[in-house]
Design a protein around this motif. Structure first.
Motif, PDB file in Angstrom:
ATOM      1  N   SER A 106     132.265  38.945  26.606  1.00 53.95           N
ATOM      2  CA  SER A 106     130.651  39.323  25.825  1.00 53.95           C
ATOM      3  C   SER A 106     130.989  39.733  24.529  1.00 53.95           C
ATOM      4  O   SER A 106     129.703  39.314  23.749  1.00 53.95           O
ATOM      5  N   ALA A 107     132.279  40.189  24.582  1.00 55.92           N
ATOM      6  CA  ALA A 107     132.363  40.532  23.050  1.00 55.92           C
ATOM      7  C   ALA A 107     132.108  39.112  22.047  1.00 55.92           C
ATOM      8  O   ALA A 107     130.937  39.211  21.213  1.00 55.92           O
ATOM      9  N   VAL A 108     132.074  37.713  22.123  1.00 56.77           N
ATOM     10  CA  VAL A 108     132.089  36.876  21.666  1.00 56.77           C
ATOM     11  C   VAL A 108     130.551  36.172  22.113  1.00 56.77           C
ATOM     12  O   VAL A 108     129.740  35.665  20.505  1.00 56.77           O
ATOM     13  N   PHE A 109     129.915  36.176  22.646  1.00 56.97           N
ATOM     14  CA  PHE A 109     129.350  35.620  22.717  1.00 56.97           C
ATOM     15  C   PHE A 109     127.772  35.855  23.246  1.00 56.97           C
ATOM     16  O   PHE A 109     126.475  35.851  22.939  1.00 56.97           O
ATOM     17  N   LEU A 110     127.979  37.207  23.766  1.00 58.59           N
ATOM     18  CA  LEU A 110     126.675  38.407  24.161  1.00 58.59           C
ATOM     19  C   LEU A 110     126.690  40.119  22.768  1.00 58.59           C
ATOM     20  O   LEU A 110     126.153  40.315  22.563  1.00 58.59           O
ATOM     21  N   HIS A 111     127.549  39.765  21.623  1.00 55.62           N
ATOM     22  CA  HIS A 111     128.073  40.185  20.893  1.00 55.62           C
ATOM     23  C   HIS A 111     127.823  41.895  20.946  1.00 55.62           C
ATOM     24  O   HIS A 111     127.418  43.112  20.680  1.00 55.62           O
ATOM     25  N   GLU A 112     128.698  42.423  22.555  1.00 58.72           N
ATOM     26  CA  GLU A 112     128.983  43.284  22.543  1.00 58.72           C
ATOM     27  C   GLU A 112     130.187  43.966  22.059  1.00 58.72           C
ATOM     28  O   GLU A 112     131.201  43.487  21.644  1.00 58.72           O
ATOM     29  N   THR A 113     129.975  45.770  21.444  1.00 58.94           N
ATOM     30  CA  THR A 113     131.230  46.059  20.956  1.00 58.94           C
ATOM     31  C   THR A 113     132.067  46.367  21.877  1.00 58.94           C
ATOM     32  O   THR A 113     132.344  46.970  23.569  1.00 58.94           O
ATOM     33  N   VAL A 114     133.937  45.885  21.765  1.00 64.18           N
ATOM     34  CA  VAL A 114     135.069  46.082  22.707  1.00 64.18           C
ATOM     35  C   VAL A 114     135.653  46.912  22.083  1.00 64.18           C
ATOM     36  O   VAL A 114     136.134  46.126  20.814  1.00 64.18           O
ATOM     37  N   SER A 115     135.780  47.975  22.504  1.00 62.79           N
ATOM     38  CA  SER A 115     137.320  48.926  21.333  1.00 62.79           C
ATOM     39  C   SER A 115     138.484  48.977  22.275  1.00 62.79           C
ATOM     40  O   SER A 115     138.228  48.299  23.391  1.00 62.79           O
ATOM     41  N   VAL A 116     139.377  49.568  21.409  1.00 63.62           N
ATOM     42  CA  VAL A 116     140.785  49.549  21.634  1.00 63.62           C
ATOM     43  C   VAL A 116     140.976  50.183  23.467  1.00 63.62           C
ATOM     44  O   VAL A 116     141.398  49.773  24.143  1.00 63.62           O
ATOM     45  N   MET A 117     140.136  51.282  23.183  1.00 64.38           N
ATOM     46  CA  MET A 117     140.453  52.026  24.473  1.00 64.38           C
ATOM     47  C   MET A 117     139.919  51.150  25.744  1.00 64.38           C
ATOM     48  O   MET A 117     140.274  51.579  27.530  1.00 64.38           O
ATOM     49  N   LYS A 118     138.579  50.238  25.751  1.00 65.83           N
ATOM     50  CA  LYS A 118     138.177  50.030  26.471  1.00 65.83           C
ATOM     51  C   LYS A 118     139.094  48.660  27.458  1.00 65.83           C
ATOM     52  O   LYS A 118     139.467  48.553  28.134  1.00 65.83           O
ATOM     53  N   MET A 119     140.316  48.423  26.263  1.00 69.28           N
ATOM     54  CA  MET A 119     140.631  47.010  26.717  1.00 69.28           C
ATOM     55  C   MET A 119     141.883  48.231  27.400  1.00 69.28           C
ATOM     56  O   MET A 119     142.232  47.341  28.011  1.00 69.28           O
ATOM     57  N   ALA A 120     142.342  49.075  26.893  1.00 69.43           N
ATOM     58  CA  ALA A 120     143.132  50.295  27.495  1.00 69.43           C
ATOM     59  C   ALA A 120     143.075  50.466  28.805  1.00 69.43           C
ATOM     60  O   ALA A 120     143.792  50.037  29.499  1.00 69.43           O
ATOM     61  N   GLY A 121     141.780  50.559  29.309  1.00 68.84           N
ATOM     62  CA  GLY A 121     141.549  51.447  30.204  1.00 68.84           C
ATOM     63  C   GLY A 121     141.260  49.426  30.860  1.00 68.84           C
ATOM     64  O   GLY A 121     141.734  49.662  32.208  1.00 68.84           O
ATOM     65  N   ILE A 122     140.579  48.036  30.847  1.00 69.91           N
ATOM     66  CA  ILE A 122     141.312  47.436  31.748  1.00 69.91           C
ATOM     67  C   ILE A 122     142.805  46.607  31.685  1.00 69.91           C
ATOM     68  O   ILE A 122     142.653  45.835  33.067  1.00 69.91           O
ATOM     69  N   LEU A 123     143.340  46.707  31.336  1.00 71.58           N
ATOM     70  CA  LEU A 123     144.763  46.719  31.536  1.00 71.58           C
ATOM     71  C   LEU A 123     145.595  48.087  32.371  1.00 71.58           C
ATOM     72  O   LEU A 123     145.918  47.264  33.418  1.00 71.58           O
ATOM     73  N   LEU A 124     144.587  49.392  32.085  1.00 72.13           N
ATOM     74  CA  LEU A 124     145.366  50.099  34.073  1.00 72.13           C
ATOM     75  C   LEU A 124     145.013  48.760  34.898  1.00 72.13           C
ATOM     76  O   LEU A 124     145.511  49.532  36.167  1.00 72.13           O
ATOM     77  N   ILE A 125     142.864  48.493  34.592  1.00 70.92           N
ATOM     78  CA  ILE A 125     142.721  48.289  35.814  1.00 70.92           C
ATOM     79  C   ILE A 125     143.237  46.971  36.597  1.00 70.92           C
ATOM     80  O   ILE A 125     143.740  46.999  37.735  1.00 70.92           O
ATOM     81  N   MET A 126     143.679  46.396  35.756  1.00 72.52           N
ATOM     82  CA  MET A 126     144.866  45.577  36.433  1.00 72.52           C
ATOM     83  C   MET A 126     145.955  45.427  37.038  1.00 72.52           C
ATOM     84  O   MET A 126     146.435  45.367  38.060  1.00 72.52           O
ATOM     85  N   LEU A 127     146.631  46.336  35.675  1.00 73.54           N
ATOM     86  CA  LEU A 127     147.364  46.651  36.687  1.00 73.54           C
ATOM     87  C   LEU A 127     147.190  47.426  37.958  1.00 73.54           C
ATOM     88  O   LEU A 127     147.807  46.944  39.042  1.00 73.54           O
TER      89      LEU A 127
END
Lengths: 134, 123
Positions: A106-127
């Motif tokens: 989404s960040a690369v192809f749709l130019h959406e902004t992805v913050s560190v906090m969002k990535m942290a949230g995703i890691l929690l979700i994966m776990l």
């Protein structure tokens, strides 16, 4: 003989890893294509029934939506190939990597902004998905 | 953007998805138990004609429409990670409506997913 058996096991693992990579590619492409197809017709209208129906009619013949659906179909076939070889409770959590790949795409192809906090949230979700799946 | 309208559509899709899954599970399990000597193909068709399976499918179609509406109105990098909450809603529905057992480990997973979603919503 022993070396032969080990290398065969390695080849099998390699194939399973390849299938996991493949399903991530299909899954991520599907989400991107669906999003692009839907957004090319604007936002789904929620206030009027006739507008909602004509939106649905438009996306039903949208090529990007069909490509996305085809990618979902390929993901499904790949999924069957995976669960034929791996236990479901082990295979299912691995698909949660798509939360990372779709967000990066989404960040690369749709130019959406992805913050560190969002990535942290995703890691929690994966776990969490890994724990929930048992 | 998570406007009130978008949240309503998303929650609606989640509820339809969870209830639809429960109905499919109930319909399929009951028909499977009554299949007797129908054979594989007839047994499967018999399952499809269950009222619960048909209603469950309709709810799933509604859930897909709600999901499409939500995705078209929000960023994909927000909508897709948020969809992971279906892991939680299906688990809650299985536990409370189907009386399935849920281990402490899995409740811990639920807490992590909700925590992750809270971070993403604030990000």
């Amino acid at each position: 003989m022993r070396a032969g058996k080990e290398s065969r096991a390695a080849i099998v693992n390699f194939r399973i890893l390849g299938l996991f990579a493949l399903i991530l590619v299909w899954d991520t492409s599907a989400q991107l294509l669906l999003k692009i197809g839907l957004s090319s017709h604007g936002e789904f209208p929620l206030d009027r029934a006739d507008a909602a129906l004509s939106y649905l009619a438009a996306i039903a013949v949208e090529p990007m939506v069909w490509l996305g659906a085809a990618a979902l179909g390929l993901a499904f076939i790949t999924w069957l190939a995976i669960i034929a070889r791996v236990e479901l409770s082990k295979a299912h959590p691995a698909t949660s990597f798509s939360y990372v790949t779709v967000t990066i795409a989404s960040a690369v192809f749709l130019h959406e902004t992805v913050s560190v906090m969002k990535m942290a949230g995703i890691l929690l979700i994966m776990l969490g998905v890994w724990l929930v799946a048992e | 953007m998570l406007t009130m309208e978008n949240i309503v559509v998303f929650v609606l899709a989640l509820v339809l998805n969870a209830l639809g899954s429960v109905l499919l599970k109930q319909g399929a399990s009951r028909r499977w138990a009554q299949r007797q000597d129908r054979g594989k193909l007839a047994g499967t068709l018999h399952m499809l004609l269950s009222r619960r399976v048909i209603l469950g499918l309709l709810l799933q179609v509604g859930a897909v429409l709600g999901w499409l509406a939500f995705v078209s109105r929000t960023a994909l990098s927000l909508a897709f990670p948020l969809s992971s909450i279906s892991n939680v809603t299906i688990l809650l529905a299985s536990h409370y409506l189907l009386r399935e057992q849920v281990s402490p480990r899995r409740w811990g997973g639920v807490a992590l997913i909700l925590g992750g979603i809270a971070l993403i919503v604030r990000a």
